[in-house]
Design a protein around this motif. Sequence first.
Motif, PDB file in Angstrom:
ATOM      1  N   ILE A 150       0.858  -1.186   0.000  1.00  0.00           N
ATOM      2  CA  ILE A 150       0.000   0.000   0.000  1.00  0.00           C
ATOM      3  C   ILE A 150       0.895   1.238   0.000  1.00  0.00           C
ATOM      4  N   PRO A 151       0.669   2.185  -0.874  1.00  0.00           N
ATOM      5  CA  PRO A 151       1.568   3.341  -0.973  1.00  0.00           C
ATOM      6  C   PRO A 151       1.527   4.273   0.231  1.00  0.00           C
ATOM      7  N   ARG A 152       0.371   4.379   0.917  1.00  0.00           N
ATOM      8  CA  ARG A 152       0.243   5.356   1.997  1.00  0.00           C
ATOM      9  C   ARG A 152       0.450   4.755   3.384  1.00  0.00           C
ATOM     10  N   SER A 153       0.785   3.478   3.459  1.00  0.00           N
ATOM     11  CA  SER A 153       0.981   2.818   4.749  1.00  0.00           C
ATOM     12  C   SER A 153       2.455   2.487   4.938  1.00  0.00           C
ATOM     13  N   PHE A 154       2.972   2.760   6.139  1.00  0.00           N
ATOM     14  CA  PHE A 154       4.382   2.448   6.409  1.00  0.00           C
ATOM     15  C   PHE A 154       4.651   0.961   6.215  1.00  0.00           C
ATOM     16  N   VAL A 155       3.845   0.112   6.865  1.00  0.00           N
ATOM     17  CA  VAL A 155       4.051  -1.329   6.753  1.00  0.00           C
ATOM     18  C   VAL A 155       3.835  -1.788   5.321  1.00  0.00           C
ATOM     19  N   GLY A 156       2.924  -1.128   4.599  1.00  0.00           N
ATOM     20  CA  GLY A 156       2.615  -1.533   3.240  1.00  0.00           C
ATOM     21  C   GLY A 156       3.691  -1.208   2.229  1.00  0.00           C
ATOM     22  N   ARG A 157       4.579  -0.271   2.552  1.00  0.00           N
ATOM     23  CA  ARG A 157       5.605   0.113   1.585  1.00  0.00           C
ATOM     24  C   ARG A 157       7.040  -0.076   2.076  1.00  0.00           C
ATOM     25  N   VAL A 158       7.227  -0.362   3.398  1.00  0.00           N
ATOM     26  CA  VAL A 158       8.580  -0.360   3.944  1.00  0.00           C
ATOM     27  C   VAL A 158       9.443  -1.460   3.362  1.00  0.00           C
ATOM     28  N   ALA A 159       8.859  -2.618   3.011  1.00  0.00           N
ATOM     29  CA  ALA A 159       9.674  -3.695   2.435  1.00  0.00           C
ATOM     30  C   ALA A 159      10.259  -3.270   1.091  1.00  0.00           C
ATOM     31  N   LEU A 160       9.477  -2.548   0.297  1.00  0.00           N
ATOM     32  CA  LEU A 160       9.997  -2.015  -0.962  1.00  0.00           C
ATOM     33  C   LEU A 160      11.130  -1.032  -0.697  1.00  0.00           C
ATOM     34  N   GLU A 161      10.923  -0.133   0.257  1.00  0.00           N
ATOM     35  CA  GLU A 161      11.930   0.884   0.561  1.00  0.00           C
ATOM     36  C   GLU A 161      13.201   0.266   1.126  1.00  0.00           C
ATOM     37  N   ASN A 162      13.057  -0.740   1.989  1.00  0.00           N
ATOM     38  CA  ASN A 162      14.235  -1.397   2.554  1.00  0.00           C
ATOM     39  C   ASN A 162      15.097  -2.028   1.467  1.00  0.00           C
ATOM     40  N   ARG A 181      15.216  -1.419  -1.741  1.00  0.00           N
ATOM     41  CA  ARG A 181      15.833  -0.401  -2.596  1.00  0.00           C
ATOM     42  C   ARG A 181      17.019   0.275  -1.906  1.00  0.00           C
ATOM     43  N   ALA A 182      16.822   0.619  -0.626  1.00  0.00           N
ATOM     44  CA  ALA A 182      17.889   1.316   0.104  1.00  0.00           C
ATOM     45  C   ALA A 182      19.127   0.442   0.260  1.00  0.00           C
ATOM     46  N   LEU A 183      18.941  -0.881   0.367  1.00  0.00           N
ATOM     47  CA  LEU A 183      20.074  -1.788   0.543  1.00  0.00           C
ATOM     48  C   LEU A 183      20.680  -2.239  -0.786  1.00  0.00           C
ATOM     49  N   GLY A 184      20.145  -1.709  -1.891  1.00  0.00           N
ATOM     50  CA  GLY A 184      20.740  -1.991  -3.191  1.00  0.00           C
ATOM     51  C   GLY A 184      20.354  -3.322  -3.803  1.00  0.00           C
ATOM     52  N   PHE A 185      19.175  -3.816  -3.492  1.00  0.00           N
ATOM     53  CA  PHE A 185      18.725  -5.085  -4.073  1.00  0.00           C
ATOM     54  C   PHE A 185      18.630  -4.947  -5.589  1.00  0.00           C
ATOM     55  N   GLN A 186      19.286  -5.869  -6.299  1.00  0.00           N
ATOM     56  CA  GLN A 186      19.333  -5.797  -7.754  1.00  0.00           C
ATOM     57  C   GLN A 186      18.303  -6.687  -8.443  1.00  0.00           C
ATOM     58  N   GLY A 187      17.542  -7.448  -7.653  1.00  0.00           N
ATOM     59  CA  GLY A 187      16.526  -8.310  -8.244  1.00  0.00           C
ATOM     60  C   GLY A 187      15.262  -7.540  -8.567  1.00  0.00           C
ATOM     61  N   HIS A 188      14.223  -8.275  -8.933  1.00  0.00           N
ATOM     62  CA  HIS A 188      12.940  -7.663  -9.300  1.00  0.00           C
ATOM     63  C   HIS A 188      12.043  -7.531  -8.080  1.00  0.00           C
ATOM     64  N   LEU A 189      11.378  -6.393  -7.969  1.00  0.00           N
ATOM     65  CA  LEU A 189      10.418  -6.131  -6.911  1.00  0.00           C
ATOM     66  C   LEU A 189       9.042  -5.959  -7.534  1.00  0.00           C
ATOM     67  N   TYR A 190       8.066  -6.726  -7.025  1.00  0.00           N
ATOM     68  CA  TYR A 190       6.732  -6.710  -7.590  1.00  0.00           C
ATOM     69  C   TYR A 190       5.701  -6.395  -6.511  1.00  0.00           C
ATOM     70  N   PRO A 191       5.200  -5.151  -6.445  1.00  0.00           N
ATOM     71  CA  PRO A 191       4.066  -4.892  -5.549  1.00  0.00           C
ATOM     72  C   PRO A 191       2.799  -5.482  -6.143  1.00  0.00           C
ATOM     73  N   VAL A 192       1.994  -6.118  -5.279  1.00  0.00           N
ATOM     74  CA  VAL A 192       0.764  -6.768  -5.747  1.00  0.00           C
ATOM     75  C   VAL A 192      -0.418  -6.212  -4.968  1.00  0.00           C
ATOM     76  N   ASN A 193      -1.273  -5.502  -5.674  1.00  0.00           N
ATOM     77  CA  ASN A 193      -2.499  -4.964  -5.077  1.00  0.00           C
ATOM     78  C   ASN A 193      -3.401  -4.495  -6.202  1.00  0.00           C
ATOM     79  N   PRO A 194      -4.572  -5.087  -6.368  1.00  0.00           N
ATOM     80  CA  PRO A 194      -5.450  -4.726  -7.496  1.00  0.00           C
ATOM     81  C   PRO A 194      -6.037  -3.321  -7.394  1.00  0.00           C
ATOM     82  N   LYS A 195      -5.881  -2.664  -6.252  1.00  0.00           N
ATOM     83  CA  LYS A 195      -6.481  -1.342  -6.063  1.00  0.00           C
ATOM     84  C   LYS A 195      -5.616  -0.199  -6.600  1.00  0.00           C
TER      85      LYS A 195
END
Length: 390
Positions: A18-30, A32-46
């Motif tokens: 979720i873009p507006r929730s800390f818990v909903g977006r922190v895994a993506l931010e973590n 990215r910040a640590l330099g993960f080079q793999g693919h990140l896929y957020p899944v939410n039909p909304k």
Amino acid sequence: MDLTPILRPGSIAIVGAIPRSFVGRVALENSRALGFQGHLYPVNPKYPEIGGLPAAASLSSLPEAPDVVLVQLGTDRILEAVREGVAVGARGCVIPGAGYTDSGPAALELAAELRTLASERGIAVVGTNCMGFVDLVTGAAPYIGTVPMHVRRGRVGVVAQSGAIVEAFGDPTGFLVAARSLAEAGKPLAVCKVGRSSAAQAGIVAHSGKLAGNARVGAAALRQAGAILCADVDELTTIGEIFGAGRTRMGRRAHIVTNSGGEANLLSDLAEDVGIELPPLSEAGAARLTATWPSGCSTTRSSGGCSERPAAGRSPMMASWSRSSASRRSAKTTRRSPRRTSTRSWSAASGPWPWTRWSSGPTPRRPTSRAGSPTAEPALERAAREVMNG
């Protein structure tokens, strides 16, 4: 089970991002910040996109099977998401939710179903009721807490159940087998296990729905398996620092290095309490330390610590202090500030004597009688001084 796909993933899907929730977006931010080079896929039909990444409506609509699926959904929707992940070829799942405190018996039922599913399909499951994990090698961080950016890749791995502390073992036999395997491989294991008191045991049941088990039996089993038991988190992190420095084998002989004579004496007492020997330094060892340390430092060759042999009638601490004072006096300064002295203030009305009431300021003048002679020191204060001065 091979844990490489989950601990070294090439792709991570976050179900329930979720873009507006800390818990909903922190895994993506973590990640990215640590330099993960793999693919990140957020899944939410909304949402069409989350965190600048295109969002998928479901796991089945992703362009590839993710190695890890982070499921951030309510307890009643988790099992369905995990089954969908298994169907598309995911190798592991991370499930932060479904805690016993929040979901009660439903959490235990879900955990049992996930255990069966993992066993039948050969997938790894981290959770339920967890924070996730962080891999500092690849930068993968399906983790719902903030990862401090100063954390660096090193020699130590951390497996924590709740706030870095183990509450209970879901599979005690399996854990002991793993502990013995670590010991045989030369990889030390430090454990901080709570649940010695009845209050803590009741809290564990309320928190995780598990029984803490007999503390003494558990401690004995862990020691037999080669684990190092830590009394608290401070001790656990200290052991981690020692492991991180490459000291994986520890004996019962040590030297003390500190900037305080009092601390050295305290550590000497503690060393004796736990059976650590403090042998005297050799002449050569003391000489090398003295040559290496900055001016004003000293070494004690007495057992339990370190100093050059003190002058006659002086303790090692006093000898060290005198040397430091001389060094300060010899330093040239261009400005001087008024000298202030820390002094003890005490009276019978202040409570028992100590050392706890300090005031900073000019040294007070001793009270005098009307005739101008010094007032006699109160008997209680005089006795206390005699006790303190030995």
